[in-house]
Design a protein around this motif. Structure first.
Motif, PDB file in Angstrom:
ATOM      1  N   ARG A  84       0.859  -1.166   0.006  1.00 54.08           N
ATOM      2  CA  ARG A  84      -0.137   0.008  -0.141  1.00 54.08           C
ATOM      3  C   ARG A  84       0.893   1.362  -0.063  1.00 54.08           C
ATOM      4  NH1 ARG A  84      -3.571  -0.990   5.059  1.00 54.08           N
ATOM      5  NH2 ARG A  84      -2.488  -2.753   5.355  1.00 54.08           N
ATOM      6  N   VAL A  85       1.915   1.216   0.666  1.00 48.40           N
ATOM      7  CA  VAL A  85       2.846   2.372   0.760  1.00 48.40           C
ATOM      8  C   VAL A  85       3.569   2.469  -0.689  1.00 48.40           C
ATOM      9  CG1 VAL A  85       4.919   3.413   1.797  1.00 48.40           C
ATOM     10  CG2 VAL A  85       3.305   2.091   3.261  1.00 48.40           C
ATOM     11  N   PHE A  86       3.926   1.345  -1.104  1.00 47.96           N
ATOM     12  CA  PHE A  86       4.496   1.616  -2.505  1.00 47.96           C
ATOM     13  C   PHE A  86       3.534   2.084  -3.665  1.00 47.96           C
ATOM     14  CE2 PHE A  86       8.059  -1.599  -1.600  1.00 47.96           C
ATOM     15  CZ  PHE A  86       9.069  -0.656  -2.159  1.00 47.96           C
ATOM     16  N   ALA A  87       2.141   1.601  -3.441  1.00 46.71           N
ATOM     17  CA  ALA A  87       1.314   2.142  -4.390  1.00 46.71           C
ATOM     18  C   ALA A  87       1.181   3.618  -4.356  1.00 46.71           C
ATOM     19  CB  ALA A  87      -0.268   1.528  -3.947  1.00 46.71           C
ATOM     20  N   TRP A  88       1.174   4.334  -3.072  1.00 44.85           N
ATOM     21  CA  TRP A  88       1.204   5.767  -2.893  1.00 44.85           C
ATOM     22  C   TRP A  88       2.492   6.384  -3.531  1.00 44.85           C
ATOM     23  CZ3 TRP A  88      -2.467   9.105  -2.165  1.00 44.85           C
ATOM     24  CH2 TRP A  88      -3.496   8.625  -1.764  1.00 44.85           C
ATOM     25  N   LYS A  89       3.554   5.650  -3.571  1.00 48.36           N
ATOM     26  CA  LYS A  89       4.909   6.179  -3.960  1.00 48.36           C
ATOM     27  C   LYS A  89       4.536   6.052  -5.644  1.00 48.36           C
ATOM     28  CE  LYS A  89       9.689   5.430  -3.934  1.00 48.36           C
ATOM     29  NZ  LYS A  89      10.942   4.701  -3.630  1.00 48.36           N
ATOM     30  N   VAL A  90       3.855   5.190  -6.143  1.00 49.90           N
ATOM     31  CA  VAL A  90       3.799   5.078  -7.340  1.00 49.90           C
ATOM     32  C   VAL A  90       2.545   6.440  -7.962  1.00 49.90           C
ATOM     33  CG1 VAL A  90       2.517   3.946  -9.262  1.00 49.90           C
ATOM     34  CG2 VAL A  90       4.015   2.730  -7.799  1.00 49.90           C
ATOM     35  N   ILE A  91       1.966   6.562  -7.061  1.00 43.53           N
ATOM     36  CA  ILE A  91       0.602   7.598  -7.334  1.00 43.53           C
ATOM     37  C   ILE A  91       1.177   8.998  -7.311  1.00 43.53           C
ATOM     38  CG2 ILE A  91      -1.453   8.837  -6.425  1.00 43.53           C
ATOM     39  CD1 ILE A  91      -2.046   6.142  -5.700  1.00 43.53           C
ATOM     40  N   LEU A  92       2.261   9.035  -6.154  1.00 46.89           N
ATOM     41  CA  LEU A  92       2.671  10.634  -6.074  1.00 46.89           C
ATOM     42  C   LEU A  92       4.104  10.688  -6.587  1.00 46.89           C
ATOM     43  CD1 LEU A  92       2.125  10.680  -2.035  1.00 46.89           C
ATOM     44  CD2 LEU A  92       0.638  11.591  -4.095  1.00 46.89           C
ATOM     45  N   GLY A  93       4.639   9.861  -7.275  1.00 41.30           N
ATOM     46  CA  GLY A  93       5.892   9.742  -7.958  1.00 41.30           C
ATOM     47  C   GLY A  93       6.015  10.890  -9.104  1.00 41.30           C
ATOM     48  N   SER A 110       1.298  12.191 -14.301  1.00 42.09           N
ATOM     49  CA  SER A 110       1.095  11.858 -15.671  1.00 42.09           C
ATOM     50  C   SER A 110      -0.293  12.215 -16.035  1.00 42.09           C
ATOM     51  CB  SER A 110       1.400  10.277 -15.919  1.00 42.09           C
ATOM     52  OG  SER A 110       2.622   9.661 -15.452  1.00 42.09           O
ATOM     53  N   GLY A 111      -1.098  11.950 -15.563  1.00 44.36           N
ATOM     54  CA  GLY A 111      -2.572  12.497 -15.744  1.00 44.36           C
ATOM     55  C   GLY A 111      -2.679  13.937 -16.038  1.00 44.36           C
ATOM     56  N   LEU A 112      -2.133  14.877 -14.793  1.00 45.79           N
ATOM     57  CA  LEU A 112      -2.204  16.303 -15.139  1.00 45.79           C
ATOM     58  C   LEU A 112      -1.469  16.667 -16.359  1.00 45.79           C
ATOM     59  CD1 LEU A 112      -1.744  17.449 -11.680  1.00 45.79           C
ATOM     60  CD2 LEU A 112      -3.851  17.295 -12.785  1.00 45.79           C
ATOM     61  N   ALA A 127      -1.108  14.829 -19.151  1.00 42.65           N
ATOM     62  CA  ALA A 127      -1.982  14.219 -20.360  1.00 42.65           C
ATOM     63  C   ALA A 127      -2.819  15.277 -20.635  1.00 42.65           C
ATOM     64  CB  ALA A 127      -2.340  13.066 -20.080  1.00 42.65           C
ATOM     65  N   ILE A 128      -3.507  15.840 -19.648  1.00 41.48           N
ATOM     66  CA  ILE A 128      -4.704  16.742 -19.959  1.00 41.48           C
ATOM     67  C   ILE A 128      -4.457  17.965 -20.018  1.00 41.48           C
ATOM     68  CG2 ILE A 128      -6.428  15.370 -18.735  1.00 41.48           C
ATOM     69  CD1 ILE A 128      -6.517  16.851 -16.322  1.00 41.48           C
ATOM     70  N   GLY A 129      -3.076  18.469 -19.862  1.00 40.26           N
ATOM     71  CA  GLY A 129      -2.647  20.023 -20.238  1.00 40.26           C
ATOM     72  C   GLY A 129      -2.633  20.730 -18.991  1.00 40.26           C
ATOM     73  N   VAL A 130      -2.875  20.189 -17.763  1.00 41.11           N
ATOM     74  CA  VAL A 130      -2.806  21.104 -16.618  1.00 41.11           C
ATOM     75  C   VAL A 130      -1.457  21.750 -16.313  1.00 41.11           C
ATOM     76  CG1 VAL A 130      -3.683  21.351 -14.202  1.00 41.11           C
ATOM     77  CG2 VAL A 130      -4.937  19.992 -15.839  1.00 41.11           C
ATOM     78  N   ILE A 131      -0.827  20.936 -16.282  1.00 43.28           N
ATOM     79  CA  ILE A 131       0.726  21.295 -15.864  1.00 43.28           C
ATOM     80  C   ILE A 131       1.631  20.904 -17.259  1.00 43.28           C
ATOM     81  CG2 ILE A 131       0.495  21.164 -13.676  1.00 43.28           C
ATOM     82  CD1 ILE A 131       1.742  18.270 -13.739  1.00 43.28           C
ATOM     83  N   SER A 132       2.846  21.516 -17.449  1.00 44.87           N
ATOM     84  CA  SER A 132       3.570  21.226 -18.410  1.00 44.87           C
ATOM     85  C   SER A 132       5.007  20.531 -17.786  1.00 44.87           C
ATOM     86  CB  SER A 132       4.350  22.482 -18.941  1.00 44.87           C
ATOM     87  OG  SER A 132       5.007  23.274 -18.023  1.00 44.87           O
ATOM     88  N   ALA A 133       5.296  20.307 -16.578  1.00 41.60           N
ATOM     89  CA  ALA A 133       6.281  19.554 -16.019  1.00 41.60           C
ATOM     90  C   ALA A 133       5.795  18.870 -14.858  1.00 41.60           C
ATOM     91  CB  ALA A 133       7.350  20.704 -15.721  1.00 41.60           C
ATOM     92  N   PRO A 134       6.354  17.786 -14.237  1.00 45.51           N
ATOM     93  CA  PRO A 134       5.947  17.149 -13.259  1.00 45.51           C
ATOM     94  C   PRO A 134       6.084  17.813 -11.933  1.00 45.51           C
ATOM     95  CG  PRO A 134       7.446  15.859 -14.502  1.00 45.51           C
ATOM     96  CD  PRO A 134       7.364  17.323 -14.959  1.00 45.51           C
ATOM     97  N   LEU A 135       5.044  17.831 -10.800  1.00 45.60           N
ATOM     98  CA  LEU A 135       5.235  18.584  -9.659  1.00 45.60           C
ATOM     99  C   LEU A 135       5.997  17.614  -8.995  1.00 45.60           C
ATOM    100  CD1 LEU A 135       1.260  19.178  -9.153  1.00 45.60           C
ATOM    101  CD2 LEU A 135       3.069  20.650 -10.203  1.00 45.60           C
ATOM    102  N   GLU A 136       6.986  18.653  -8.248  1.00 42.04           N
ATOM    103  CA  GLU A 136       8.045  17.936  -7.353  1.00 42.04           C
ATOM    104  C   GLU A 136       7.666  17.850  -5.837  1.00 42.04           C
ATOM    105  OE1 GLU A 136      11.688  19.642  -8.040  1.00 42.04           O
ATOM    106  OE2 GLU A 136      11.788  19.271 -10.147  1.00 42.04           O
ATOM    107  N   PHE A 137       6.690  18.698  -5.419  1.00 40.57           N
ATOM    108  CA  PHE A 137       6.237  18.460  -4.080  1.00 40.57           C
ATOM    109  C   PHE A 137       5.456  17.287  -3.544  1.00 40.57           C
ATOM    110  CE2 PHE A 137       3.201  20.951  -6.445  1.00 40.57           C
ATOM    111  CZ  PHE A 137       1.901  20.566  -5.631  1.00 40.57           C
ATOM    112  N   LEU A 138       5.024  16.645  -4.461  1.00 37.68           N
ATOM    113  CA  LEU A 138       3.927  15.653  -4.071  1.00 37.68           C
ATOM    114  C   LEU A 138       4.569  14.505  -3.397  1.00 37.68           C
ATOM    115  CD1 LEU A 138       1.872  15.216  -7.424  1.00 37.68           C
ATOM    116  CD2 LEU A 138       1.402  16.288  -5.265  1.00 37.68           C
ATOM    117  N   LEU A 139       6.000  14.063  -3.509  1.00 39.08           N
ATOM    118  CA  LEU A 139       6.665  12.982  -2.762  1.00 39.08           C
ATOM    119  C   LEU A 139       7.984  13.483  -2.177  1.00 39.08           C
ATOM    120  CD1 LEU A 139       6.455   9.955  -2.694  1.00 39.08           C
ATOM    121  CD2 LEU A 139       7.836   9.780  -4.654  1.00 39.08           C
ATOM    122  N   TYR A 140       8.285  12.771  -1.233  1.00 41.28           N
ATOM    123  CA  TYR A 140       9.635  12.886  -0.383  1.00 41.28           C
ATOM    124  C   TYR A 140       9.486  14.195   0.420  1.00 41.28           C
ATOM    125  CZ  TYR A 140      11.426   9.196  -3.426  1.00 41.28           C
ATOM    126  OH  TYR A 140      11.615   8.009  -4.099  1.00 41.28           O
TER     127      TYR A 140
END
Length: 305
Positions: free
Chosen positions: A138-147, A154-156, A158-171
């Motif tokens: 379950r912890v690894f699942a959240w790591k995959v979600i927030l990575g 990837s979802g954001l 894909a729909i054009g909300v962001i142009s670069a991955p958000l770095e503050f979601l993990l770690y």
């Protein structure tokens, strides 16, 4: 008539004797039932804690342990700001995870208690369903979600909300609190659900008859009567989250480092078992103080309700 009148005290005494004998027999049977689990708990829990307590007063001399009793480890913990900061951070993160878990669990428990109907058993099954998988998964699942390349980024993108991955979601502490809140939500839902199910419907009907709306009825009746369950859930969640080291290791990073990670390092990497034991005892004492405060609040809320 005189004989019948004289026999009444004897009959009452005999009935009291039989009730006392039945109570004593039930008490003995109850003691027999809990004797083996109590001994097992004492051996399985009490002995390791006692050994840990003794270790905390020893010192490590390279590869050997000096069994001379000393307060050196505790003095080092108090004198080193690092350990105090780690303990404070752990308590704050555990408190944040506890509050988040309770806020997440209360609406779910409320819906099941008052709107679950005949599907309560199904809801209970769905609540306990996450326990079918490993906590580590379950912890690894959240790591995959927030990575960085995870589901959210990837979802954001894909729909054009962001142009670069958000770095503050993990770690960071946010990822630790979020993961802990999800992992321990079932432990909070169940005691809150029990406290809500104990509320008499007549009390809610009386509040409605007196002119209370849905929000006023919840604020004046439902919430105060469910506070003992809320505080019980808080204690159930707070204690294990203080000592969690898996979640900070996988999703916390340096800013999510907790006291349990330092204890793990002392035992497994630094090979300083006495200092690790002293850190563990210190964390246990701090968690116990907070837990006793929660218990006190729970009893106070129970008396008021």
């Amino acid at each position: 008539m005189t004989i019948a009148a004289d026999s009444r005290p004897t009959t009452r005494t005999a009935n009291r004797g039989r009730l006392a004998s039945s109570f004593d027999r039930d008490a003995r049977q109850g003691l027999q039932w809990i004797a083996i689990p109590s001994v097992a708990a004492l051996i399985g829990l009490g002995f390791p804690i006692a050994l840990l307590f003794i270790y905390s007063f020893w010192t490590q001399d390279y590869l050997t342990i000096n069994t001379t009793l000393t307060l050196k480890n505790y003095i080092e913990i108090v004198s080193q700001p690092l350990y105090g900061d780690l303990l404070l951070r752990s308590l704050l993160m555990a408190a944040a995870a506890t509050i988040s878990t309770v806020l997440l669990a209360y609406p779910i428990a409320y819906y099941i208690a008052f709107h679950g109907g005949r599907h309560v058993a199904l809801w209970m099954f769905l609540i306990t369903l996450p326990f079918w998988t490993s906590y580590l998964l379950r912890v690894f699942a959240w790591k995959v979600i927030l990575g960085f390349n995870g589901v959210i980024n990837s979802g954001l993108m894909a729909i054009g909300v962001i142009s670069a991955p958000l770095e503050f979601l993990l770690y960071n502490p946010f990822a630790v609190v979020l993961t802990l809140a999800h992992a321990f939500a079932p432990f909070a839902i169940l005691p809150i659900l029990v406290s809500l199910q104990k509320i008499e419907p007549a009390l809610l009907e009386a509040a409605t008859d007196l002119g209370d709306g849905a929000w006023a009825r919840f604020r004046r009746v439902t919430l105060p009567l469910s506070i003992p369950g809320v505080l019980s859930a808080a204690m159930i969640v707070f204690i294990p989250t203080v000592g969690d080291f898996v979640t900070p290791t996988l999703v916390g990073g340096n800013s999510g480092y907790m006291i349990a990670n330092s204890i793990q390092n002392q035992f497994l990497k630094a090979n300083n078992w006495p200092l690790g034991a002293a850190l563990a005892i210190t964390a246990m004492i701090a968690a116990t103080i907070v837990s006793l405060a929660i218990v006190g609040l729970s009893r106070l809320a129970g008396r008021r309700s």
